[in-house]
Design an enzyme around this catalytic site. Structure first.
Site, short mmCIF file in Angstrom:
data_model
loop_
_atom_site.label_atom_id
_atom_site.label_comp_id
_atom_site.label_asym_id
_atom_site.label_seq_id
_atom_site.Cartn_x
_atom_site.Cartn_y
_atom_site.Cartn_z
N HIS A 27 -0.79 -1.47 0.95
CA HIS A 27 0.19 -2.43 0.45
C HIS A 27 -0.23 -3.82 0.89
O HIS A 27 -0.61 -4.02 2.03
CB HIS A 27 1.55 -2.07 1.05
CG HIS A 27 2.68 -2.98 0.70
ND1 HIS A 27 3.15 -3.94 1.56
CD2 HIS A 27 3.44 -3.06 -0.41
CE1 HIS A 27 4.17 -4.56 1.00
NE2 HIS A 27 4.37 -4.07 -0.20
N GLU B 190 4.81 1.38 2.64
CA GLU B 190 4.87 -0.02 3.05
C GLU B 190 5.89 -0.26 4.15
O GLU B 190 5.81 -1.25 4.87
CB GLU B 190 5.17 -0.92 1.85
CG GLU B 190 6.57 -0.79 1.28
CD GLU B 190 6.76 -1.61 0.02
OE1 GLU B 190 7.36 -2.69 0.12
OE2 GLU B 190 6.28 -1.19 -1.04
N HIS C 184 10.75 0.91 -5.42
CA HIS C 184 11.24 -0.04 -4.42
C HIS C 184 12.43 0.49 -3.62
O HIS C 184 13.22 -0.28 -3.07
CB HIS C 184 11.62 -1.37 -5.09
CG HIS C 184 11.19 -2.57 -4.31
ND1 HIS C 184 12.07 -3.41 -3.69
CD2 HIS C 184 9.96 -3.08 -4.06
CE1 HIS C 184 11.43 -4.40 -3.09
NE2 HIS C 184 10.14 -4.21 -3.30
N GLU D 137 5.80 4.67 -6.77
CA GLU D 137 5.84 4.20 -5.39
C GLU D 137 7.27 4.15 -4.85
O GLU D 137 8.18 3.72 -5.55
CB GLU D 137 5.23 2.81 -5.34
CG GLU D 137 5.24 2.16 -3.96
CD GLU D 137 4.54 0.82 -3.97
OE1 GLU D 137 4.86 -0.02 -3.11
OE2 GLU D 137 3.66 0.60 -4.83
N ASP E 264 0.62 -1.03 5.27
CA ASP E 264 0.36 -2.45 5.11
C ASP E 264 -0.39 -2.93 6.34
O ASP E 264 0.07 -2.73 7.47
CB ASP E 264 1.69 -3.21 4.95
CG ASP E 264 1.50 -4.66 4.57
OD1 ASP E 264 0.76 -5.37 5.28
OD2 ASP E 264 2.12 -5.10 3.59
N ASP F 91 6.66 0.96 -9.25
CA ASP F 91 7.29 0.84 -7.94
C ASP F 91 8.81 1.00 -8.09
O ASP F 91 9.47 0.19 -8.74
CB ASP F 91 6.96 -0.53 -7.34
CG ASP F 91 7.37 -0.66 -5.88
OD1 ASP F 91 8.05 0.25 -5.37
OD2 ASP F 91 7.02 -1.68 -5.27
#
Length: 381
Positions: free
Chosen positions: A284, A235, A185, A209, A257, A183
């Site tokens: 997610h 997400e 982020h 990700e 999500d 990830d």
């Protein structure tokens, strides 16, 4: 059947639950929350309740349309998350009223179990090899880790080497038959992601990700074209229309999500949209048991599903963990790195209402960390 009340509960470590009650005694539960904005979402749920009380909860699609479109100003993470949790609760009631699980209402199961992964390393990853070994010992066949902690705007060779070294260490522990996802982020810019992601190719991540922030989705195709590693994101995308351009950019894995992207109703449509781009679904879910249950119901019925995130033992779960508000934990047990399909009606979760009400008396005020670069300027968390 009519809805008679909508309640919300602010429960540690950072969750918000909602309870929708009917005049026939059926109750539905959902998880409407934006991490770090739980109180704001709670207010949005209270506003949306005005549209729901007095209505038949079994008209799930009609109520979803009302909640998302009856106001002139629409969309955004707060509103879509409020809708998401309420939508989960409505599906829960519909399933219970018919005595069937939600996945049966979505067309029936297409799989017997759902593969899951666990988190390792925290926000600033360290000792990842040991953490990966612990997850393997717990029976998981896949883990996810952050690529880095705070990252400079253009990583230097040492920083690139640290990212690659951590992934290499995890790959060595996992061997060739287990998976690691990485990830980013949104901590890397486009140029930085194009520099770093290809360095991870020798370690064959399941996916990378959110290599860039969602506001730069128009540049995501540049990252996709720079690497053979599958790229995932979603997400922080909240609707089909927001997923369309990233699918067009070539992502391989869509990650809506269930507590952010409009709930079960919208995520099943996102999954269908992704399928037209030959993309897979990996919802997610670093949240609580209701969000996970909703995610699993979709996963049980979705042909292009890949893997499911779950939060057991995640670094955010300090005051409470995934199953602390659940009466029956057995449905969430891992079997060979997967959760087996269950047939309990609705979402299939038995919530400990007394524990939830007691937790709400204390509540929480969780906020994500605020990071700064060495020069004092803001850094992406």
């Amino acid at each position: 059947m009519k809805i008679i009340s909508v309640e919300t509960f602010l429960v540690p470590p950072r969750w918000l639950f909602c309870r929708v009650a009917t005049d026939e005694g059926l109750v539905g539960w959902g998880e409407p929350v934006v991490e770090g904005r739980a109180e704001t979402v709670r207010a949005a749920v209270d506003e949306l309740a005005d549209l729901l009380v007095g209505q038949d909860p079994r008209r799930v699609e009609d109520l979803w349309q009302l909640m998302t479109k009856a106001a002139f100003y629409r969309g955004g993470p707060v509103l879509s998350s409020a809708v998401a949790g309420l939508d989960q609760a409505l599906w829960d009631i519909l399933g219970k009223s018919l005595g069937v699980p939600v996945h049966q209402l979505l067309g029936g199961a297409v799989r017997d179990e759902v593969r899951v992964y666990g988190w390792i390393g925290g926000d600033e990853p360290s000792q990842v090899a040991e953490a990966a070994a612990a997850q393997v010992e717990a029976g998981l066949t896949a883990v996810k880790m952050n690529a880095s902690g705070r990252m400079g705007r253009m990583p230097n060779p040492a920083e690139i080497g640290e990212v690659a070294g951590r992934v290499a260490a995890v790959r060595e522990v996992l061997g060739e038959t287990r998976d690691v996802a990485v990830d980013f982020h949104g901590r890397f810019g486009v140029a930085a992601a194009r520099r770093v992601v290809p360095e991870l190719e020798p370690f064959h991540p399941l996916f990378v990700e959110e290599p860039v922030l969602p506001e730069y989705s128009h540049r995501l195709g540049d990252v996709v074209s720079s690497t053979r590693i599958p790229v995932a994101c979603g997400e922080r995308l909240y609707s089909r229309t927001e997923f369309l351009p990233v699918l067009q950019a070539g992502i391989a894995v869509a990650q809506p999500d269930l507590s952010h992207a409009g709930g079960i109703s919208e995520v099943r449509r996102i999954a269908s949209l992704a399928e037209t781009f030959d993309a897979l679904l990996a919802p997610h879910c670093p949240l609580g048991p209701l969000a996970l249950a909703a995610s699993l119901q979709v996963a049980f019925a979705t042909p292009n599903f890949l893997i499911q995130e779950q939060s057991l033992g995640i670094h955010y779960n300090v005051e409470a963990d995934l199953l602390d508000y659940v009466l029956d934990r057995e449905p969430f047990a891992f079997h060979g790195g997967a959760i087996r399909r269950w047939e309990a009606p609705g979402l299939g979760v038995s919530i400990d209402e007394d524990a939830v009400r007691e937790a709400d008396r204390t509540g929480h005020r969780w906020r994500n960390p605020v990071w700064r670069h060495e020069d004092g300027s803001f850094a992406e968390w």
